[in-house]
Design a protein around this motif. Structure first.
Motif, PDB file in Angstrom:
ATOM      1  N   LEU A 143       0.835  -1.197   0.000  1.00 21.46           N
ATOM      2  CA  LEU A 143       0.000   0.000   0.000  1.00 21.46           C
ATOM      3  C   LEU A 143       0.865   1.240   0.000  1.00 21.46           C
ATOM      4  CD1 LEU A 143      -1.455  -2.303   2.000  1.00 21.46           C
ATOM      5  CD2 LEU A 143      -3.183  -0.527   2.164  1.00 21.46           C
ATOM      6  N   VAL A 144       0.436   2.258  -0.736  1.00 19.73           N
ATOM      7  CA  VAL A 144       1.086   3.564  -0.712  1.00 19.73           C
ATOM      8  C   VAL A 144       0.041   4.577  -0.263  1.00 19.73           C
ATOM      9  CG1 VAL A 144       0.661   3.906  -3.192  1.00 19.73           C
ATOM     10  CG2 VAL A 144       2.412   5.261  -2.017  1.00 19.73           C
ATOM     11  N   VAL A 145       0.417   5.448   0.677  1.00 16.87           N
ATOM     12  CA  VAL A 145      -0.565   6.300   1.349  1.00 16.87           C
ATOM     13  C   VAL A 145      -0.092   7.747   1.367  1.00 16.87           C
ATOM     14  CG1 VAL A 145      -1.955   6.612   3.432  1.00 16.87           C
ATOM     15  CG2 VAL A 145      -1.071   4.334   2.855  1.00 16.87           C
ATOM     16  N   SER A 146      -1.040   8.659   1.136  1.00 16.95           N
ATOM     17  CA  SER A 146      -0.747  10.079   1.308  1.00 16.95           C
ATOM     18  C   SER A 146      -1.945  10.768   1.935  1.00 16.95           C
ATOM     19  CB  SER A 146      -0.380  10.744  -0.020  1.00 16.95           C
ATOM     20  OG  SER A 146      -1.457  10.708  -0.938  1.00 16.95           O
ATOM     21  N   GLY A 147      -1.653  11.889   2.590  1.00 12.73           N
ATOM     22  CA  GLY A 147      -2.682  12.647   3.294  1.00 12.73           C
ATOM     23  C   GLY A 147      -2.112  13.158   4.604  1.00 12.73           C
ATOM     24  N   PRO A 148      -2.942  13.691   5.471  1.00 12.95           N
ATOM     25  CA  PRO A 148      -2.442  14.232   6.743  1.00 12.95           C
ATOM     26  C   PRO A 148      -1.689  13.176   7.548  1.00 12.95           C
ATOM     27  CG  PRO A 148      -4.727  14.863   6.383  1.00 12.95           C
ATOM     28  CD  PRO A 148      -4.400  13.853   5.342  1.00 12.95           C
ATOM     29  N   ARG A 149      -0.491  13.514   7.989  1.00 11.35           N
ATOM     30  CA  ARG A 149       0.326  12.545   8.738  1.00 11.35           C
ATOM     31  C   ARG A 149      -0.381  12.101  10.024  1.00 11.35           C
ATOM     32  NH1 ARG A 149       5.333   9.606   8.293  1.00 11.35           N
ATOM     33  NH2 ARG A 149       4.986   8.185  10.035  1.00 11.35           N
ATOM     34  N   GLU A 150      -1.052  13.016  10.689  1.00  9.75           N
ATOM     35  CA  GLU A 150      -1.749  12.675  11.930  1.00  9.75           C
ATOM     36  C   GLU A 150      -2.815  11.617  11.675  1.00  9.75           C
ATOM     37  OE1 GLU A 150      -4.522  14.782  15.401  1.00  9.75           O
ATOM     38  OE2 GLU A 150      -3.846  15.939  13.653  1.00  9.75           O
ATOM     39  N   THR A 151      -3.553  11.768  10.579  1.00  8.81           N
ATOM     40  CA  THR A 151      -4.585  10.790  10.244  1.00  8.81           C
ATOM     41  C   THR A 151      -3.954   9.448   9.909  1.00  8.81           C
ATOM     42  OG1 THR A 151      -5.975  12.560   9.361  1.00  8.81           O
ATOM     43  CG2 THR A 151      -6.553  10.313   8.738  1.00  8.81           C
ATOM     44  N   TYR A 152      -2.885   9.476   9.138  1.00  8.49           N
ATOM     45  CA  TYR A 152      -2.190   8.228   8.798  1.00  8.49           C
ATOM     46  C   TYR A 152      -1.757   7.495  10.060  1.00  8.49           C
ATOM     47  CZ  TYR A 152       1.575   5.095   7.514  1.00  8.49           C
ATOM     48  OH  TYR A 152       2.382   3.985   7.409  1.00  8.49           O
ATOM     49  N   ASP A 153      -1.174   8.210  11.017  1.00  8.95           N
ATOM     50  CA  ASP A 153      -0.715   7.570  12.249  1.00  8.95           C
ATOM     51  C   ASP A 153      -1.877   6.933  13.010  1.00  8.95           C
ATOM     52  OD1 ASP A 153       1.909   8.277  11.742  1.00  8.95           O
ATOM     53  OD2 ASP A 153       1.835  10.102  12.971  1.00  8.95           O
ATOM     54  N   GLN A 154      -3.052   7.546  12.931  1.00 10.02           N
ATOM     55  CA  GLN A 154      -4.217   7.020  13.653  1.00 10.02           C
ATOM     56  C   GLN A 154      -4.719   5.704  13.066  1.00 10.02           C
ATOM     57  OE1 GLN A 154      -6.893  10.329  13.344  1.00 10.02           O
ATOM     58  NE2 GLN A 154      -6.273  11.217  15.298  1.00 10.02           N
ATOM     59  N   VAL A 155      -4.578   5.529  11.755  1.00  9.24           N
ATOM     60  CA  VAL A 155      -5.164   4.350  11.106  1.00  9.24           C
ATOM     61  C   VAL A 155      -4.114   3.399  10.529  1.00  9.24           C
ATOM     62  CG1 VAL A 155      -7.263   5.638  10.531  1.00  9.24           C
ATOM     63  CG2 VAL A 155      -5.394   5.512   8.863  1.00  9.24           C
ATOM     64  N   ALA A 156      -2.845   3.649  10.799  1.00  8.51           N
ATOM     65  CA  ALA A 156      -1.783   2.815  10.226  1.00  8.51           C
ATOM     66  C   ALA A 156      -1.957   1.352  10.584  1.00  8.51           C
ATOM     67  CB  ALA A 156      -0.412   3.321  10.679  1.00  8.51           C
ATOM     68  N   HIS A 157      -2.446   1.069  11.797  1.00 11.82           N
ATOM     69  CA  HIS A 157      -2.618  -0.331  12.218  1.00 11.82           C
ATOM     70  C   HIS A 157      -3.648  -1.043  11.343  1.00 11.82           C
ATOM     71  CE1 HIS A 157      -5.723   1.941  14.242  1.00 11.82           C
ATOM     72  NE2 HIS A 157      -6.323   0.840  14.665  1.00 11.82           N
ATOM     73  N   LEU A 158      -4.670  -0.324  10.874  1.00  9.22           N
ATOM     74  CA  LEU A 158      -5.642  -0.920   9.953  1.00  9.22           C
ATOM     75  C   LEU A 158      -5.009  -1.201   8.605  1.00  9.22           C
ATOM     76  CD1 LEU A 158      -8.784   1.309  10.667  1.00  9.22           C
ATOM     77  CD2 LEU A 158      -8.366  -1.019  11.480  1.00  9.22           C
ATOM     78  N   LEU A 159      -4.266  -0.233   8.099  1.00  8.53           N
ATOM     79  CA  LEU A 159      -3.617  -0.398   6.806  1.00  8.53           C
ATOM     80  C   LEU A 159      -2.621  -1.549   6.833  1.00  8.53           C
ATOM     81  CD1 LEU A 159      -3.041   3.393   6.153  1.00  8.53           C
ATOM     82  CD2 LEU A 159      -4.630   1.938   4.895  1.00  8.53           C
ATOM     83  N   GLN A 160      -1.916  -1.686   7.955  1.00  9.29           N
ATOM     84  CA  GLN A 160      -0.925  -2.754   8.068  1.00  9.29           C
ATOM     85  C   GLN A 160      -1.567  -4.134   8.104  1.00  9.29           C
ATOM     86  OE1 GLN A 160       1.031  -1.298  11.569  1.00  9.29           O
ATOM     87  NE2 GLN A 160       2.156   0.284  10.441  1.00  9.29           N
ATOM     88  N   SER A 161      -2.844  -4.209   8.465  1.00 11.63           N
ATOM     89  CA  SER A 161      -3.550  -5.491   8.458  1.00 11.63           C
ATOM     90  C   SER A 161      -3.887  -5.954   7.049  1.00 11.63           C
ATOM     91  CB  SER A 161      -4.850  -5.383   9.268  1.00 11.63           C
ATOM     92  OG  SER A 161      -4.590  -5.136  10.634  1.00 11.63           O
TER      93      SER A 161
END
Length: 316
Positions: A143-161
């Protein structure tokens, strides 16, 4: 952003779009213990998720109370429709805290969606993926992700699943350009693989033997390995269709024009992808590029009854 986005221990996730990729990705989240509720225009396509413990709803409005909602749809217009069309996800008073889109759309379309989400107080991440449904089921997506870093940090565990790697590439919609560039290489590599495979076979080398050598050489890759069964068996069960690949070439060449980047090899491959669409075989896998190359070379391909390692823990 709503307070619901702070529920990081067990966020309530919605999923819009359960085609071949969407259903495989949503199943990964559900199998990881995430509370998933899915919607699809054709409800029957979402039903298999119930076997993974997910719920299925008949309206987008039923997902407005979710903490996070993923979208995996086919085009920019469909993305805009499910979010902002009649009874769309973001047309009511309630709204999810975060929308994560894993579709392949243009940078410009993604930016428009981002602005509309922000106007509703909803955080937005672009999170396109590399892989097909089989790769998704194996947990091997990138996965490649862009957007607010704060939002990414909040949902990174979902993306990593969802896969084996997640790469954050910055603010805005830069992830879209990364994915489009990736898919251009997907088409160019497949066309090249078709050409050299036909060359070897017309010279007397069985396809399975040539591909086995290539895959175990420095030129082999995860992609050439998991595409090999399709080439050997001439099995064109769709993972990614010629029309979808044509769409990505259109997006990529448009980006190249806008950025003044010459892409002669990509432009030629785009015409070969167009030729594959022109055959009418638009419901098969884009690996039919092999058939087109064989026809142009005067070679009559036959399936080879040989087990092939797909690199995903299976042989077919």
């Amino acid at each position: 952003m709503t307070d619901s986005t702070t529920n990081r221990s067990r966020p309530r996730v919605g999923w819009i779009g359960t085609g071949r990729m969407g259903v495989a990705m949503a199943a990964r989240l559900a199998d990881a213990g995430v509370d998933v509720t899915a919607w699809n225009r054709t409800i029957a396509k979402a039903e298999p998720l119930k076997e993974h413990g997910a719920s299925v709803v008949e309206s987008l409005a039923a997902l407005r109370d979710r903490d996070v909602v993923f979208t995996t749809v086919s085009t920019s217009s469909v993305l805009e429709q499910v979010l902002f069309g009649d009874d769309g996800l973001l047309t009511g008073e309630a709204a999810p805290g975060v929308v994560i889109d894993s579709s392949t759309v243009s940078v410009e379309s993604s930016a428009e969606v981002r602005r509309a989400c922000e106007a509703k107080g909803v955080a937005y991440l672009a999170a396109p993926v590399s892989g097909n449904p089989k790769v998704a089921r194996a947990g091997a997506l990138s996965l490649v992700v862009s957007g607010p870093r704060e939002t990414y940090d909040q949902v990174a565990h979902l993306l990593q699943s969802l896969g084996r790697s997640v790469t954050y590439v910055g603010e805005g919609d830069t992830a879209r350009l990364v994915k489009i560039a990736h898919n251009l290489m997907l088409g160019v590599v497949t066309q090249t693989l078709a050409e050299i495979t036909v060359l070897a076979e017309k010279g007397g080398v069985p396809r399975h033997a040539f591909l086995a050598f290539l895959n175990d050489s420095v030129m082999g890759s995860a992609f050439t390995r998991y595409k090999s069964p399709a080439f050997v068996h001439l099995d064109y069960t769709p993972t990614f269709t010629p029309r979808l690949l044509r769409k990505d070439f259109d997006l990529g060449l448009a980006a190249a024009r806008a950025l003044d980047v010459p892409m002669p090899v990509t432009a030629l491959t785009a015409q070969l992808v167009q030729a594959s669409v022109g055959t009418g075989r638009v419901d098969e896998d884009f690996a039919i590029l092999l058939d087109l190359q064989a026809t142009a070379s005067g070679l009559d391909l036959k399936p080879e009854d040989v087990a092939v390692d797909d690199g995903l823990g299976g042989r077919s």
